[in-house]
Design a protein around this motif. Structure first.
Motif, short mmCIF file in Angstrom:
data_model
loop_
_atom_site.label_atom_id
_atom_site.label_comp_id
_atom_site.label_asym_id
_atom_site.label_seq_id
_atom_site.Cartn_x
_atom_site.Cartn_y
_atom_site.Cartn_z
N SER A 3 0.84 -1.19 0.00
CA SER A 3 0.00 0.00 0.00
C SER A 3 0.88 1.24 0.00
O SER A 3 1.85 1.33 0.76
N LEU A 4 0.56 2.19 -0.82
CA LEU A 4 1.32 3.43 -0.89
C LEU A 4 0.57 4.48 -0.08
O LEU A 4 -0.49 4.94 -0.48
N ARG A 5 1.10 4.83 1.08
CA ARG A 5 0.42 5.78 1.95
C ARG A 5 1.23 7.07 2.00
O ARG A 5 2.44 7.08 1.86
N GLY A 6 0.51 8.15 2.26
CA GLY A 6 1.18 9.43 2.35
C GLY A 6 1.66 9.89 0.99
O GLY A 6 1.13 9.50 -0.05
N ARG A 7 2.69 10.73 1.00
CA ARG A 7 3.21 11.27 -0.24
C ARG A 7 3.90 10.17 -1.05
O ARG A 7 4.75 9.44 -0.54
N VAL A 8 3.52 10.06 -2.32
CA VAL A 8 4.10 9.03 -3.18
C VAL A 8 5.44 9.54 -3.73
O VAL A 8 5.50 10.59 -4.36
N THR A 9 6.51 8.77 -3.48
CA THR A 9 7.84 9.15 -3.96
C THR A 9 8.35 8.10 -4.93
O THR A 9 7.77 7.02 -5.09
N LEU A 10 9.48 8.41 -5.56
CA LEU A 10 10.11 7.42 -6.45
C LEU A 10 10.45 6.15 -5.69
O LEU A 10 10.31 5.03 -6.21
N ALA A 11 10.87 6.31 -4.45
CA ALA A 11 11.26 5.13 -3.66
C ALA A 11 10.06 4.23 -3.37
O ALA A 11 10.17 3.00 -3.47
N THR A 12 8.92 4.81 -3.02
CA THR A 12 7.75 3.99 -2.73
C THR A 12 7.22 3.33 -3.99
O THR A 12 6.75 2.19 -3.95
N VAL A 13 7.28 4.04 -5.12
CA VAL A 13 6.86 3.43 -6.39
C VAL A 13 7.80 2.27 -6.73
O VAL A 13 7.36 1.19 -7.16
N ALA A 14 9.10 2.48 -6.55
CA ALA A 14 10.08 1.43 -6.86
C ALA A 14 9.84 0.21 -5.99
O ALA A 14 9.88 -0.93 -6.46
N ALA A 15 9.58 0.42 -4.68
CA ALA A 15 9.35 -0.70 -3.77
C ALA A 15 8.09 -1.46 -4.17
O ALA A 15 8.05 -2.70 -4.14
N SER A 16 7.05 -0.75 -4.56
CA SER A 16 5.80 -1.39 -4.95
C SER A 16 5.97 -2.20 -6.22
O SER A 16 5.38 -3.28 -6.38
N ALA A 17 6.81 -1.72 -7.14
CA ALA A 17 7.01 -2.42 -8.41
C ALA A 17 8.10 -3.48 -8.33
O ALA A 17 8.26 -4.28 -9.27
N GLY A 18 8.87 -3.47 -7.24
CA GLY A 18 9.96 -4.43 -7.10
C GLY A 18 11.12 -4.13 -8.01
O GLY A 18 11.79 -5.05 -8.51
N VAL A 19 11.38 -2.84 -8.25
CA VAL A 19 12.49 -2.44 -9.09
C VAL A 19 13.28 -1.36 -8.36
O VAL A 19 12.93 -0.94 -7.26
N SER A 20 14.36 -0.91 -8.97
CA SER A 20 15.18 0.12 -8.35
C SER A 20 14.61 1.51 -8.64
O SER A 20 13.83 1.70 -9.58
N VAL A 21 15.04 2.47 -7.82
CA VAL A 21 14.65 3.86 -8.05
C VAL A 21 15.16 4.33 -9.42
O VAL A 21 14.47 5.06 -10.14
N ALA A 22 16.33 3.87 -9.79
CA ALA A 22 16.89 4.26 -11.10
C ALA A 22 15.99 3.78 -12.24
O ALA A 22 15.82 4.49 -13.24
N THR A 23 15.42 2.57 -12.09
CA THR A 23 14.53 2.06 -13.14
C THR A 23 13.27 2.92 -13.26
O THR A 23 12.81 3.23 -14.36
#
Length: 348
Positions: A3-23
């Motif tokens: 679940s993505l709670r609060g402000r959505v950042t690149l890091a939270t998107v990356a964690a949800s997708a199972g990829v790196s922030v760079a990706t």
């Protein structure tokens, strides 16, 4: 999926997708070195959570105003646009012209979120918004207010709130002047061929027509009022309907110049001459009125000045200044040319 709670950042998107922030960054920047399946997964998460990210502050050397229109561009709206653009040049302001977004994109005011097109204007540093003959919803107006984008509408199709600032002309007086001119020539069977029934300017022109007819004691049969849009094809269809009546009019007051030209063509298709067999008066005095054959008698609106007033008013509101009135009406003027004359005499 986490679940993505609060402000959505690149890091939270990356964690949800199972990829790196760079990706995730590569996907946002349109890089090609990401597999299609990974790209699709990241984009889906970005869409689901309406990730916008930090946008750099726009580098704006000059103020910018959004000018949008709805429907088909015609001679009237093009002249309004020219008036806004010329006034923008004089004020050292950029004018960005766009089509009005589809209704499906609008969000309900109850969501507390601006529609995507409003968010985009805010992100791009627009100072104010000008609409041409646009039909705005209460949700549109509320979203613009929340975004602190002042709104000015030229000839609005509807007024959803009384405090929406608008610019128009003396449509009632113009409609009365056009009809009085035809009455002064001796016509009594005069029809009104207008635009959208819900349009404020159309209603005012029609009421001016009715007022002049009533004052002269001239009857207005129900079939003598025909309304659709302010476009040539509508004038063609409406003119045909009026001229095919058992007791057709000898004159037509059209709610726009393009409608008038359509009515003139409907008359020619029936072997009728303008103005000998049918007199026609238009409204606007756009370039097509002078190009018509015969040249069109019409009611002149100061169309470019209406656009210029809208631009100046929008800038006043953007600067936090008060305006004298929420609705400005500029004067109309009857321009007599060659498309109207005395009704033909019927020999006994």
């Amino acid at each position: 999926m986490p679940s993505l709670r609060g402000r959505v950042t690149l890091a939270t998107v990356a964690a949800s997708a199972g990829v790196s922030v760079a990706t995730v960054s590569k996907v946002l920047n349109g890089r090609s070195d990401v597999s299609e399946s990974t790209r699709a997964r990241v984009q889906e998460i970005l869409r689901e959570h309406e990730y916008v990210g930090r946008r750099p502050e726009p580098v704006v050397d000059r103020a910018a105003v959004e000018l949008f229109y709805q429907g088909v561009l015609n001679s009237y709206s093009l002249e309004v646009i020219q008036g806004v653009v010329e006034a923008g040049q004089a004020a050292d302001v950029d004018v960005v012209v766009s089509a009005h977004p589809e209704r499906a994109q609008a969000r309900s005011a109850s969501t507390g979120r601006a529609a995507p097109w409003i968010r985009e204007m805010t992100a791009n540093g627009r100072r104010a918004v000008i609409g041409i003959t646009s039909e705005l919803t209460a949700a549109d107006v509320a979203a613009l207010s929340r975004a602190r984008l002042p709104l000015v509408v030229v000839d609005p199709m509807n007024v959803v709130q009384p405090d929406v600032t608008s610019v128009g002309s003396t449509n009632f007086a113009g409609g009365m002047a056009a009809t009085q001119h035809l009455l002064s020539l001796g016509h009594r069977r005069i029809a009104y061929l207008g635009g959208p029934p819900t349009s404020g300017c159309n209603q005012a022109r029609m009421n001016g027509y009715r007022g002049a007819m009533e004052a002269a004691g001239a009857p207005v049969p129900k079939d003598y009022v025909w309304m659709r849009e302010f476009l040539y094809d509508d004038g063609l269809a409406g003119g045909a309907a009026l001229l095919d009546l058992p007791d057709p009019p000898t004159a037509i007051f059209a709610g726009s110049d393009e409608v008038a030209l359509g009515a003139m063509e409907a008359a020619r298709a029936r072997g009728l001459r303008v103005p000998e067999d049918l007199s026609v008066v238009g409204f606007d005095d756009t370039q097509v009125a002078r190009l018509a054959s015969p040249q069109l008698t019409t009611v002149r609106q100061p169309i470019r000045e209406m656009g210029a007033v809208a631009l100046r008013t929008a800038l006043q509101l953007a600067a936090g200044e008060k305006v004298d009135s929420h609705h400005v009406e500029l004067a109309t003027q009857l321009i007599v040319r060659d498309s109207a004359t005395e009704p033909a005499r019927v020999s006994s």
